[in-house]
Design a protein around this motif. Structure first.
Motif, PDB file in Angstrom:
ATOM      1  N   SER A 229       0.855  -1.189   0.000  1.00 32.51           N
ATOM      2  CA  SER A 229       0.000   0.000   0.000  1.00 32.51           C
ATOM      3  C   SER A 229       0.893   1.241   0.000  1.00 32.51           C
ATOM      4  O   SER A 229       1.633   1.479   0.952  1.00 32.51           O
ATOM      5  CB  SER A 229      -0.909   0.002   1.222  1.00 32.51           C
ATOM      6  OG  SER A 229      -1.735   1.144   1.232  1.00 32.51           O
ATOM      7  N   PRO A 230       0.876   2.007  -1.091  1.00 34.32           N
ATOM      8  CA  PRO A 230       0.064   1.792  -2.302  1.00 34.32           C
ATOM      9  C   PRO A 230       0.747   0.813  -3.254  1.00 34.32           C
ATOM     10  O   PRO A 230       1.964   0.677  -3.245  1.00 34.32           O
ATOM     11  CB  PRO A 230       0.000   3.190  -2.911  1.00 34.32           C
ATOM     12  CG  PRO A 230       1.293   3.832  -2.488  1.00 34.32           C
ATOM     13  CD  PRO A 230       1.605   3.300  -1.126  1.00 34.32           C
ATOM     14  N   GLY A 231      -0.053   0.144  -4.061  1.00 30.10           N
ATOM     15  CA  GLY A 231       0.473  -0.810  -5.027  1.00 30.10           C
ATOM     16  C   GLY A 231      -0.547  -1.883  -5.338  1.00 30.10           C
ATOM     17  O   GLY A 231      -1.731  -1.764  -4.988  1.00 30.10           O
ATOM     18  N   VAL A 232      -0.093  -2.953  -6.011  1.00 31.45           N
ATOM     19  CA  VAL A 232      -0.990  -4.039  -6.403  1.00 31.45           C
ATOM     20  C   VAL A 232      -0.331  -5.374  -6.098  1.00 31.45           C
ATOM     21  O   VAL A 232       0.898  -5.495  -6.054  1.00 31.45           O
ATOM     22  CB  VAL A 232      -1.354  -3.967  -7.903  1.00 31.45           C
ATOM     23  CG1 VAL A 232      -2.092  -2.682  -8.230  1.00 31.45           C
ATOM     24  CG2 VAL A 232      -0.115  -4.123  -8.786  1.00 31.45           C
ATOM     25  N   GLU A 257       5.314   4.855  -5.487  1.00 30.90           N
ATOM     26  CA  GLU A 257       5.516   5.914  -4.488  1.00 30.90           C
ATOM     27  C   GLU A 257       4.297   6.807  -4.330  1.00 30.90           C
ATOM     28  O   GLU A 257       3.893   7.135  -3.225  1.00 30.90           O
ATOM     29  CB  GLU A 257       6.747   6.753  -4.864  1.00 30.90           C
ATOM     30  CG  GLU A 257       8.065   6.073  -4.577  1.00 30.90           C
ATOM     31  CD  GLU A 257       9.234   7.025  -4.730  1.00 30.90           C
ATOM     32  OE1 GLU A 257       9.002   8.239  -4.918  1.00 30.90           O
ATOM     33  OE2 GLU A 257      10.384   6.553  -4.673  1.00 30.90           O
ATOM     34  N   ASP A 258       3.703   7.204  -5.451  1.00 28.01           N
ATOM     35  CA  ASP A 258       2.567   8.127  -5.420  1.00 28.01           C
ATOM     36  C   ASP A 258       1.266   7.342  -5.257  1.00 28.01           C
ATOM     37  O   ASP A 258       0.811   6.666  -6.178  1.00 28.01           O
ATOM     38  CB  ASP A 258       2.534   8.954  -6.709  1.00 28.01           C
ATOM     39  CG  ASP A 258       1.434  10.022  -6.682  1.00 28.01           C
ATOM     40  OD1 ASP A 258       0.707  10.115  -5.665  1.00 28.01           O
ATOM     41  OD2 ASP A 258       1.317  10.764  -7.670  1.00 28.01           O
ATOM     42  N   GLY A 259       0.673   7.444  -4.077  1.00 24.14           N
ATOM     43  CA  GLY A 259      -0.553   6.705  -3.819  1.00 24.14           C
ATOM     44  C   GLY A 259      -1.750   7.205  -4.591  1.00 24.14           C
ATOM     45  O   GLY A 259      -2.790   6.530  -4.638  1.00 24.14           O
ATOM     46  N   GLY A 358       3.991   8.003 -14.155  1.00 27.16           N
ATOM     47  CA  GLY A 358       4.484   9.260 -13.609  1.00 27.16           C
ATOM     48  C   GLY A 358       4.944   9.186 -12.177  1.00 27.16           C
ATOM     49  O   GLY A 358       4.948  10.194 -11.454  1.00 27.16           O
ATOM     50  N   SER A 359       5.341   7.991 -11.732  1.00 25.41           N
ATOM     51  CA  SER A 359       5.816   7.812 -10.363  1.00 25.41           C
ATOM     52  C   SER A 359       6.700   6.566 -10.309  1.00 25.41           C
ATOM     53  O   SER A 359       6.417   5.582 -11.020  1.00 25.41           O
ATOM     54  CB  SER A 359       4.647   7.659  -9.400  1.00 25.41           C
ATOM     55  OG  SER A 359       5.106   7.437  -8.074  1.00 25.41           O
ATOM     56  N   PRO A 360       7.761   6.554  -9.496  1.00 25.75           N
ATOM     57  CA  PRO A 360       8.640   5.380  -9.409  1.00 25.75           C
ATOM     58  C   PRO A 360       7.887   4.122  -8.975  1.00 25.75           C
ATOM     59  O   PRO A 360       7.084   4.153  -8.034  1.00 25.75           O
ATOM     60  CB  PRO A 360       9.677   5.790  -8.353  1.00 25.75           C
ATOM     61  CG  PRO A 360       9.689   7.277  -8.405  1.00 25.75           C
ATOM     62  CD  PRO A 360       8.274   7.687  -8.692  1.00 25.75           C
ATOM     63  N   VAL A 361       8.158   3.033  -9.689  1.00 26.30           N
ATOM     64  CA  VAL A 361       7.544   1.729  -9.395  1.00 26.30           C
ATOM     65  C   VAL A 361       8.670   0.720  -9.176  1.00 26.30           C
ATOM     66  O   VAL A 361       9.706   0.776  -9.850  1.00 26.30           O
ATOM     67  CB  VAL A 361       6.644   1.253 -10.553  1.00 26.30           C
ATOM     68  CG1 VAL A 361       6.090  -0.139 -10.264  1.00 26.30           C
ATOM     69  CG2 VAL A 361       5.515   2.244 -10.789  1.00 26.30           C
ATOM     70  N   LYS A 362       8.466  -0.186  -8.240  1.00 29.22           N
ATOM     71  CA  LYS A 362       9.445  -1.257  -8.037  1.00 29.22           C
ATOM     72  C   LYS A 362       8.729  -2.556  -7.667  1.00 29.22           C
ATOM     73  O   LYS A 362       7.574  -2.539  -7.215  1.00 29.22           O
ATOM     74  CB  LYS A 362      10.446  -0.886  -6.948  1.00 29.22           C
ATOM     75  CG  LYS A 362       9.853  -0.836  -5.546  1.00 29.22           C
ATOM     76  CD  LYS A 362      10.930  -0.576  -4.502  1.00 29.22           C
ATOM     77  CE  LYS A 362      10.344  -0.606  -3.087  1.00 29.22           C
ATOM     78  NZ  LYS A 362      11.398  -0.406  -2.059  1.00 29.22           N
ATOM     79  N   ILE A 363       9.437  -3.664  -7.899  1.00 23.04           N
ATOM     80  CA  ILE A 363       8.904  -4.970  -7.497  1.00 23.04           C
ATOM     81  C   ILE A 363       9.175  -5.133  -6.011  1.00 23.04           C
ATOM     82  O   ILE A 363      10.320  -5.058  -5.555  1.00 23.04           O
ATOM     83  CB  ILE A 363       9.568  -6.106  -8.297  1.00 23.04           C
ATOM     84  CG1 ILE A 363       9.255  -5.966  -9.786  1.00 23.04           C
ATOM     85  CG2 ILE A 363       9.086  -7.461  -7.779  1.00 23.04           C
ATOM     86  CD1 ILE A 363      10.010  -6.943 -10.660  1.00 23.04           C
ATOM     87  N   GLY A 364       8.113  -5.337  -5.243  1.00 16.59           N
ATOM     88  CA  GLY A 364       8.274  -5.498  -3.803  1.00 16.59           C
ATOM     89  C   GLY A 364       8.710  -6.912  -3.441  1.00 16.59           C
ATOM     90  O   GLY A 364       9.774  -7.134  -2.870  1.00 16.59           O
TER      91      GLY A 364
END
Length: 391
Positions: A229-232, A257-259, A358-364
């Protein structure tokens, strides 16, 4: 009434009635004293009386073949037990279907305990998911025939749903966490299936289905992954006979990063990466997460192979480093070629996704599991289950 009056006359002279006992019940027998009948009316009356007397025996004699087959069919539908066992229980219980069903359950549970030590390498993975997490369990059996049985599949799906209810303090931390099997097996729940129903525990439900199937059935392991959270949190099941079941599972979380960013793009790429996990079999998330033991072992293997070429030490070192890069591309998720577009690797895919939203995404975290993996090794070692996941 007229027919009974006829019986009192000529028939009373033809039959001598005396009491007898059979199977604990009173009945009547007839002995011939004079010719059976002297007129047509006598003949009709005799046939009626003989029918009444015959029916007095019917409760103690086996039912007709057609009735027997119907009872066998009904009990077989109720229990899914082998036909031979169904018939044996019906005969033992004098064709009382309710008593026979109870007898079958007793026999089956005793048989299931005897088979508990047999190796079960087949089975299914079952997946259940809610807004906060996903749970996957492995339910094993001995043959793929039982794995295709709808009762076995119903049980697997039910156990996955129960795994979501097991409270574990470690699950509060993001990541992949094992389900405590002892806690899961002690859970009480209600089965709602035509052939297995009522309040029971997970352990007793597994034993009952094992009795019905005639094989060793075993809840081998379970894992829970928390949603970021936030994420999928994305999942995929391969070789799936129905929703929620499969032989290989891939689970992956994407964090942003951007919820306030829309999650549609994350859900699309997350679903594709879950499929990638199943196909590509990564063991580590990044180069840095590769364990030192695994790296050193691979380096020794590559060095031995390079030395067999007879080249100089400098050339051997270059060969080893080049092959290590290839090793990273095989086992490190972000270094792997994306299976749906091999012109990019997973790292580039995530970079492009970050630009799109438009926001950094990473594999958790990620997780891959397959039915039966490591079971033969497990029989001789009680080591950890083979599981691929992020560090």
């Amino acid at each position: 009434m007229a027919l009974f009056r006829n019986v009192k006359g000529p028939l009373s002279r033809t039959l001598a009635i005396r009491p007898g006992v059979c199977c604990g019940q009173s009945y009547s027998t007839a002995a011939t004293a004079t010719p059976f009948y002297q007129s047509a009316d006598d003949k009709t009356a005799f046939r009626y009386a003989f029918g009444v007397l015959s029916r007095q025996f019917s409760s103690q004699t086996p039912p007709a073949a057609a009735v027997q087959m119907n009872l066998i069919r009904q009990l077989r539908e109720r229990t899914s037990a082998p036909i031979k066992d169904v018939k044996d229980s019906l005969v033992q219980c004098n064709w009382d279907i309710e008593a026979a069903q109870t007898d079958l359950r007793k026999r089956g549970k005793a048989s299931a305990m005897k088979k508990a030590g047999r190796i079960a390498t087949e089975g299914l993975l079952a997946l259940a998911q809610n807004e906060g997490k996903a749970a996957v369990i492995e339910l094993n059996c001995e043959t793929d025939f039982v794995a295709r049985n709808e009762i076995f599949q119903y049980l697997a799906l039910t156990l996955a749903k129960q795994a979501l209810l097991v409270e574990n303090g470690s699950q509060l931390v993001s990541g992949v966490h094992p389900v405590g099997l002892e806690s899961l097996e002690e859970l009480k729940f209600n089965l709602e299936h035509p052939k297995i129903s009522g309040d029971t525990t997970v352990h007793n439900a597994i034993t009952e289905v094992a009795a019905m199937m005639g094989e060793n059935i075993r809840l081998r392991r379970g894992f829970v992954m928390s949603a970021p959270s936030p994420g999928v949190l994305s999942t995929y099941l391969h070789t799936s006979p129905q929703p929620g079941l499969g032989r290989i599972a891939g689970l992956l979380s994407l964090e942003i990063e951007d919820g306030n960013s829309p999650l549609d793009a994350l859900q699309r790429v997350g679903s594709e990466l879950a499929v990638h996990l199943v196909a590509a079999k990564p063991l580590f998330l990044t180069k840095e997460s590769v364990s030192s033991d695994a790296l050193e072992n691979e380096r020794e293997i590559l060095k031995s192979q390079a030395e067999s070429t007879g080249k100089s030490q400098m050339a051997i070192e270059k060969m080893v480093e080049g092959r290590l890069r290839k090793y990273y591309e095989e086992v490190v998720l972000v270094e792997q070629k994306f299976v749906m577009n091999d012109t990019v690797n997973v790292k580039t895919l995530i970079s492009n996704l970050s630009k799109e939203v438009g926001s950094p995404v990473k594999i958790g975290n990620f997780f891959r599991m397959e039915v039966g993996e490591g079971i033969q090794r497990e029989e001789v070692s009680s080591g950890d289950e083979p599981v691929a996941q992020a560090a």
